[in-house]
Scaffold this motif. Structure first.
Motif, PDB file in Angstrom:
ATOM      1  N   SER A  65       7.848  14.321   0.188  1.00  0.00           N
ATOM      2  CA  SER A  65       7.772  13.089   0.781  1.00  0.00           C
ATOM      3  C   SER A  65       9.528  12.838   1.072  1.00  0.00           C
ATOM      4  CB  SER A  65       7.452  11.964  -0.154  1.00  0.00           C
ATOM      5  OG  SER A  65       5.905  12.137  -0.424  1.00  0.00           O
ATOM      6  N   THR A  80       2.097   5.012   0.956  1.00  0.00           N
ATOM      7  CA  THR A  80       1.974   5.951   2.176  1.00  0.00           C
ATOM      8  C   THR A  80       2.907   7.160   1.912  1.00  0.00           C
ATOM      9  OG1 THR A  80       4.067   5.134   3.154  1.00  0.00           O
ATOM     10  CG2 THR A  80       2.002   3.904   3.788  1.00  0.00           C
ATOM     11  N   PRO A  81       2.782   8.115   2.795  1.00  0.00           N
ATOM     12  CA  PRO A  81       3.530   9.419   2.471  1.00  0.00           C
ATOM     13  C   PRO A  81       5.076   9.229   2.131  1.00  0.00           C
ATOM     14  CG  PRO A  81       1.723   9.952   3.971  1.00  0.00           C
ATOM     15  CD  PRO A  81       1.757   8.294   3.576  1.00  0.00           C
ATOM     16  N   ASN A  82       5.471   7.948   2.940  1.00  0.00           N
ATOM     17  CA  ASN A  82       6.898   7.522   2.983  1.00  0.00           C
ATOM     18  C   ASN A  82       7.297   6.543   1.959  1.00  0.00           C
ATOM     19  OD1 ASN A  82       7.602   9.316   5.072  1.00  0.00           O
ATOM     20  ND2 ASN A  82       6.600   7.829   6.591  1.00  0.00           N
ATOM     21  N   GLU A  97       4.469   0.633   1.353  1.00  0.00           N
ATOM     22  CA  GLU A  97       4.874  -0.506   2.311  1.00  0.00           C
ATOM     23  C   GLU A  97       4.183  -1.507   2.234  1.00  0.00           C
ATOM     24  OE1 GLU A  97       4.430   1.476   6.004  1.00  0.00           O
ATOM     25  OE2 GLU A  97       5.894   3.211   5.576  1.00  0.00           O
ATOM     26  N   TYR A 135       0.969  -1.241  -0.064  1.00  0.00           N
ATOM     27  CA  TYR A 135      -0.052   0.130   0.012  1.00  0.00           C
ATOM     28  C   TYR A 135       0.807   1.135   0.013  1.00  0.00           C
ATOM     29  CZ  TYR A 135       0.982  -1.032   4.903  1.00  0.00           C
ATOM     30  OH  TYR A 135       1.511  -1.224   6.152  1.00  0.00           O
TER      31      TYR A 135
END
Length: 485
Positions: A302, A202-204, A207, A200
């Motif tokens: 990011s 994520t802003p990072n 993951e 999925y």
């Protein structure tokens, strides 16, 4: 007593069917009885045994296996570890144990045919010193993991030399294809895992089941080879193919939001125009590109969130708010101070991990261990000044070998040798620089393919070519330019 009377073909079919029946029964029984935690290890062991049997008859199969599984390193590292002595063994670690065992087994039976120990002699000397220190400071197998990481790459280099001795031209072409086209494996995995929810966004970065960081670091291998293919291709079509692979690998790395891998990939780009005979001409570019790359990544929110403690950090406060992940705070100072207490022979392999892990407040499980994130500092702590000297001598010696061969091949117009030695020179430089802030020498999915490529670059004979090197794409020389026979 009845004896089967079958011809050769039917006998092979009968043996194959019997083997599959027995293997299927054992596999089914294991799937039913083994606990879920051990199933990945059992299945991984079955695959490795199959690769071992196949590699005995066809040694290059082990090289293909290393490349393909390195491209999926992020997937292997997602499984849990099991206790082995005082350390943990993951599915990824089990894979490398089998690879080294298979390579040593095959090389052992062909020891008299080996003529390449000189290329990796310093690496073997460094490994022997690590083994010696582990025997003195043996604590339940703590240093075995480090010895595996240190010894596997040069052994794979020697193994690749042995494999190429049979059919150099065909084997090199296939190894090149496997490495270049492995760039599409992460894309395929993301295309499968994202719709299923196993990965999925994520802003990072992405993951989930597929860890992005190992994947991005491996793709730096593909970036270097694609860049060299783009530079030294003999035809426009193959040059475009190298450029395509480079672009796909760079795009995938940027998608993972790994700022270290992204920065490194951008820094490798100017080497496309580097003349190994006159490298100083590119010095202004190599000074300017890091600044531009840092500013470009700084503008992406990011990346900025991952690089700095505060997302609203301004350019003037970049260094003050840099997120070192504990390197400057406790990892490096504590490791260096402890290393000074035994500076000559060190504290033994694996001791730096124990030190840093005990100081870390981020430990999530008993299996999780933390490196000092500086390979040179870690080797100095574990193996002392002797180990560090051997390590630096080994890497600088190998870098010098490939740099010289790149220069010679470029001068003589040898496209194949120039391509491979350029790619290996870039990757070695990347590994040595990234080892200052990371534990890259413990990333076997990076260093193992590197030594396979190194063996190819050292195996290819440097010789004059009738295809002179042009600016970007080499064109065939005119009849009057060709050397007389």
């Amino acid at each position: 007593m009845t004896v089967l009377n079958l011809d050769g073909r039917r006998e092979r079919e009968f043996v194959t069917c019997s083997f599959l029946f027995v293997a299927g029964g054992l596999l089914g029984g294991a799937l039913i009885t083994l606990p879920a935690k051990l199933l990945p290890f059992f299945l991984g062991g079955c695959v490795c045994v199959g690769i071992a049997v196949h590699a005995i008859g066809k040694p290059i199969a082990l090289i293909y296996f290393v490349v393909l599984t390195s491209a999926t390193a992020g997937l292997f590292r997602s499984f849990e570890s099991i206790d082995v002595g005082s350390t943990g063994l993951s599915v990824s670690g089990l894979r490398w144990v089998f690879v080294e065992a298979i390579a040593c087994f095959i090389l052992g039976f062909n020891f008299r045919k080996l003529q390449t120990l000189g290329f990796y002699g310093y690496f073997l000397a460094f490994t022997c010193w690590a083994i010696f220190r582990a025997m003195i400071e043996f604590e339940g197998g703590l240093g075995i993991k480090d010895i595996l990481f240190y010894s596997l790459p040069p052994i794979l280099g020697i193994y690749t030399h042995f494999t190429l001795a049979t059919d150099t031209r065909v084997a090199i072409g296939r190894i090149e294809q496997f490495i270049l086209y492995s760039v599409f494996i992460p894309i395929l995995l993301y295309a499968i895992f994202l719709p299923l929810g196993l990965v999925y966004l994520t802003p990072n970065g992405p993951e989930g089941l597929l860890e992005p960081r190992p994947l991005a670091l491996y793709l730096l291998i593909v970036v270097a080879l694609g860049l060299a293919k783009w530079r030294y291709a003999r035809t426009k079509a193959t040059s475009l193919r190298g450029a395509l692979v480079f672009g796909v690998a760079l795009g995938t790395i940027l998608f993972t939001l790994s700022w270290v891998a992204s920065m490194t990939a951008l820094l490798l780009l100017p080497s496309y125009r580097l003349n190994p005979r006159k490298p100083w001409r590119m010095l202004p570019v190599f000074v300017l590109v890091p600044v531009l790359a840092i500013l470009a990544l700084f503008m992406i929110p990011s990346y900025r969130d991952r690089m700095f403690h505060r997302s609203d950090t301004e350019i003037s406060g970049m260094w003050r708010n840099l997120n070192s992940a504990g390197r400057f705070d406790y990892m490096w100072p504590a490791t260096f101070q402890h290393a000074l207490e035994s500076p000559i022979i060190g504290w033994g392999p694996g001791s730096a991990r124990v030190l840093v892990t005990n100081l870390s407040f981020r430990r999530k499980s008993d299996h999780e261990q933390y490196h000092p994130h500086n390979e040179y500092l870690q080797v100095f702590h574990d193996l002392g000044a002797i180990g560090l000297a051997l390590l630096l001598l080994a890497w600088f010696s190998l870098l010098g070998q490939h740099w010289k061969r790149w220069r010679t091949a470029h001068a003589l117009g040898d496209h194949v040798s120039a391509q491979w030695n350029m790619a290996v020179t870039l990757v070695i430089t990347m590994v040595m620089l990234s080892s200052v802030t990371d534990n890259t020498l413990h990333y076997t999915f990076v260093v193992a393919p590197l030594f396979i490529m190194s063996a190819v670059g050292l195996r290819v004979d440097v010789k004059p070519s009738r295809f002179p090197l042009g600016r970007s794409v080499a064109r065939e020389a005119s009849p009057e330019q060709r050397p007389s026979p």
